[in-house]
Scaffold this motif. Structure first.
Motif, PDB file in Angstrom:
ATOM      1  N   GLY A  94      45.032  55.164  26.627  1.00  0.00           N
ATOM      2  CA  GLY A  94      45.222  53.772  26.972  1.00  0.00           C
ATOM      3  C   GLY A  94      46.362  53.584  27.956  1.00  0.00           C
ATOM      4  N   ALA A  95      47.456  54.360  27.785  1.00  0.00           N
ATOM      5  CA  ALA A  95      48.589  54.234  28.686  1.00  0.00           C
ATOM      6  C   ALA A  95      48.218  54.639  30.106  1.00  0.00           C
ATOM      7  N   VAL A  96      47.339  55.623  30.248  1.00  0.00           N
ATOM      8  CA  VAL A  96      46.930  56.068  31.577  1.00  0.00           C
ATOM      9  C   VAL A  96      46.223  54.951  32.334  1.00  0.00           C
ATOM     10  N   LYS A  97      45.529  54.048  31.633  1.00  0.00           N
ATOM     11  CA  LYS A  97      44.761  52.988  32.281  1.00  0.00           C
ATOM     12  C   LYS A  97      45.613  51.769  32.635  1.00  0.00           C
ATOM     13  N   ARG A  98      46.918  51.823  32.410  1.00  0.00           N
ATOM     14  CA  ARG A  98      47.769  50.682  32.678  1.00  0.00           C
ATOM     15  C   ARG A  98      47.735  50.319  34.159  1.00  0.00           C
ATOM     16  N   ASP A  99      47.589  49.019  34.442  1.00  0.00           N
ATOM     17  CA  ASP A  99      47.623  48.456  35.801  1.00  0.00           C
ATOM     18  C   ASP A  99      46.442  48.860  36.672  1.00  0.00           C
ATOM     19  N   ARG A 100      45.380  49.381  36.081  1.00  0.00           N
ATOM     20  CA  ARG A 100      44.242  49.823  36.875  1.00  0.00           C
ATOM     21  C   ARG A 100      43.143  48.759  36.886  1.00  0.00           C
ATOM     22  N   ILE A 101      42.481  48.638  38.021  1.00  0.00           N
ATOM     23  CA  ILE A 101      41.358  47.718  38.172  1.00  0.00           C
ATOM     24  C   ILE A 101      40.208  48.456  38.853  1.00  0.00           C
ATOM     25  N   SER A 102      39.001  47.908  38.714  1.00  0.00           N
ATOM     26  CA  SER A 102      37.796  48.509  39.290  1.00  0.00           C
ATOM     27  C   SER A 102      37.303  47.630  40.437  1.00  0.00           C
ATOM     28  N   VAL A 103      37.184  48.229  41.626  1.00  0.00           N
ATOM     29  CA  VAL A 103      36.855  47.447  42.822  1.00  0.00           C
ATOM     30  C   VAL A 103      35.801  48.155  43.668  1.00  0.00           C
ATOM     31  N   LYS A 104      35.130  47.371  44.491  1.00  0.00           N
ATOM     32  CA  LYS A 104      34.165  47.891  45.457  1.00  0.00           C
ATOM     33  C   LYS A 104      33.961  46.810  46.517  1.00  0.00           C
ATOM     34  N   ALA A 105      33.161  47.113  47.537  1.00  0.00           N
ATOM     35  CA  ALA A 105      32.797  46.115  48.541  1.00  0.00           C
ATOM     36  C   ALA A 105      31.434  45.535  48.196  1.00  0.00           C
ATOM     37  N   ALA A 106      31.110  44.419  48.825  1.00  0.00           N
ATOM     38  CA  ALA A 106      29.779  43.845  48.656  1.00  0.00           C
ATOM     39  C   ALA A 106      28.743  44.830  49.198  1.00  0.00           C
ATOM     40  N   PRO A 107      27.538  44.818  48.666  1.00  0.00           N
ATOM     41  CA  PRO A 107      26.501  45.744  49.127  1.00  0.00           C
ATOM     42  C   PRO A 107      26.327  45.703  50.648  1.00  0.00           C
ATOM     43  N   ILE A 128      41.578  51.896  40.673  1.00  0.00           N
ATOM     44  CA  ILE A 128      42.868  52.001  41.361  1.00  0.00           C
ATOM     45  C   ILE A 128      43.986  51.367  40.542  1.00  0.00           C
ATOM     46  N   ASN A 129      45.196  51.851  40.759  1.00  0.00           N
ATOM     47  CA  ASN A 129      46.399  51.196  40.253  1.00  0.00           C
ATOM     48  C   ASN A 129      46.770  50.126  41.266  1.00  0.00           C
ATOM     49  N   TRP A 130      46.582  48.857  40.906  1.00  0.00           N
ATOM     50  CA  TRP A 130      46.742  47.797  41.896  1.00  0.00           C
ATOM     51  C   TRP A 130      48.186  47.683  42.396  1.00  0.00           C
ATOM     52  N   LYS A 183      41.271  42.529  31.861  1.00  0.00           N
ATOM     53  CA  LYS A 183      41.354  41.227  32.503  1.00  0.00           C
ATOM     54  C   LYS A 183      42.770  40.879  32.934  1.00  0.00           C
ATOM     55  N   ASP A 184      43.782  41.193  32.126  1.00  0.00           N
ATOM     56  CA  ASP A 184      45.145  40.812  32.508  1.00  0.00           C
ATOM     57  C   ASP A 184      45.598  41.558  33.762  1.00  0.00           C
ATOM     58  N   HIS A 185      45.123  42.804  33.950  1.00  0.00           N
ATOM     59  CA  HIS A 185      45.444  43.532  35.169  1.00  0.00           C
ATOM     60  C   HIS A 185      44.754  42.886  36.372  1.00  0.00           C
ATOM     61  N   VAL A 186      43.510  42.475  36.185  1.00  0.00           N
ATOM     62  CA  VAL A 186      42.778  41.804  37.260  1.00  0.00           C
ATOM     63  C   VAL A 186      43.489  40.517  37.666  1.00  0.00           C
ATOM     64  N   LEU A 187      43.911  39.720  36.682  1.00  0.00           N
ATOM     65  CA  LEU A 187      44.597  38.464  36.984  1.00  0.00           C
ATOM     66  C   LEU A 187      45.915  38.707  37.709  1.00  0.00           C
ATOM     67  N   ALA A 188      46.636  39.749  37.293  1.00  0.00           N
ATOM     68  CA  ALA A 188      47.907  40.060  37.958  1.00  0.00           C
ATOM     69  C   ALA A 188      47.681  40.450  39.414  1.00  0.00           C
ATOM     70  N   PHE A 189      46.640  41.244  39.667  1.00  0.00           N
ATOM     71  CA  PHE A 189      46.306  41.648  41.032  1.00  0.00           C
ATOM     72  C   PHE A 189      45.936  40.435  41.879  1.00  0.00           C
ATOM     73  N   LEU A 190      45.075  39.572  41.359  1.00  0.00           N
ATOM     74  CA  LEU A 190      44.637  38.400  42.114  1.00  0.00           C
ATOM     75  C   LEU A 190      45.816  37.479  42.433  1.00  0.00           C
TER      76      LEU A 190
END
Length: 289
Positions: A94-107, A128-130, A183-190
């Motif tokens: 779980g600690a390894v996944k800290r601050d990580r988000i999943s991203v890609k481009a539109a098709p 990625i680690n945002w 979700k909290d990592h995603v919100l922090a990145f945004l």
């Protein structure tokens, strides 16, 4: 996880009831993981789907199997003793996944991050680690609620919908769950990059309530032929499990987009999962909220 929160989550998944008092710890949990639906200001409702996610979260982050451990097992233990009931290797993961988000481009588009352009094959994304990202060359973000849709986004009509609404070159972000991003990592990145957000999720009471308070959300995604989609793929049980005061307030929302979609869901008495939009050629549109 705190011992008290673990005990509360065990009670939630081990009891058939769905509504629980919205204490400080449980409110923080709902905000952090995006699990549960507020019912007024005093309760949080957890659906069967939510309970499955909580079970996975307990296993992944605390090494606890709710089928084997009862809330009473933690009573009288110190924090160190309580942690001894968990699996150390899972806590480390779980600690390894800290601050990580999943991203890609539109098709059909390239991802542009940190001055680099990258084209990925279908069914691929970056984890990625945002906090290590210094620049984003995307003007907006599409946040996708469900992983199956995020993974198979190329089998939806989302690219055309984004372009038609002026959200071309959106960065695609998975909203997160207990295993893949959070979700909290995603919100922090945004928040850090101040990206305008388009939401692509289920069309049901819970998801619409979340959309109404999602930071910097500008629009939601829905089928062009909404009536037809509800007729073909709508789920009455989904609506019945989730409807409540928080959703009913949206029927009179000052946001035209939220009000229109909320009233359509209410009229249909159905929910519509976004997985129904995969591989069926369902035309999509982006509606301002």
């Amino acid at each position: 996880m705190e011992k008290r929160l673990i005990a509360t989550l065990l009670r939630i998944v081990q009891t058939p009831k769905s509504d629980f008092p919205a204490g400080v710890g449980l409110r923080d949990f709902r905000q952090r993981y995006g699990i549960g639906l507020p019912v007024g200001s005093t309760s949080i409702r957890f659906s069967d789907k939510d309970k499955v996610e909580i079970t996975a979260l307990l296993k992944a982050q605390a090494g606890i199997d709710p089928g084997q451990v009862s809330p009473g097992a933690w009573e009288g233990l110190t924090r160190a003793q309580a942690l001894n009931l968990a699996h150390d290797e899972k806590l480390a993961r779980g600690a390894v996944k800290r601050d990580r988000i999943s991203v890609k481009a539109a098709p059909g588009q390239a991802m542009r991050i940190g001055g680099r352009s990258l084209e990925l094959p279908n069914h691929a994304h970056l984890d990625i680690n945002w906090k290590e990202v210094d620049a984003i060359e995307h003007p907006c973000a599409l946040v996708v609620e469900n992983y199956e849709v995020f993974d198979a986004l190329h089998r939806t009509e989302i690219t055309n919908a984004l372009a038609a609404a002026g959200y071309e070159q959106a960065l695609i972000i998975y909203r997160g769950d207990t295993n893949e991003s959070r979700k909290d990592h995603v919100l922090a990145f945004l928040a850090a990059f101040a990206l305008p957000v388009v939401l692509f999720g289920d069309l049901d009471p819970a998801s619409l309530v979340e959309a109404s308070s999602f930071p910097n959300a500008r629009a939601i995604t829905l089928p062009v032929a909404l009536d037809q989609a509800f007729d073909s793929y709508g789920n009455k049980d989904l609506y019945a499990r989730q409807v409540g005061p928080a959703f009913e307030q949206l029927l009179d929302s000052p946001s035209r987009g939220l009000r229109t979609v909320a009233n359509e869901i209410h009229r249909q008495r159905k929910g519509l999962v976004q997985e129904s939009m995969i591989g069926r050629g369902v035309a999509l549109q982006v509606e301002a909220i």
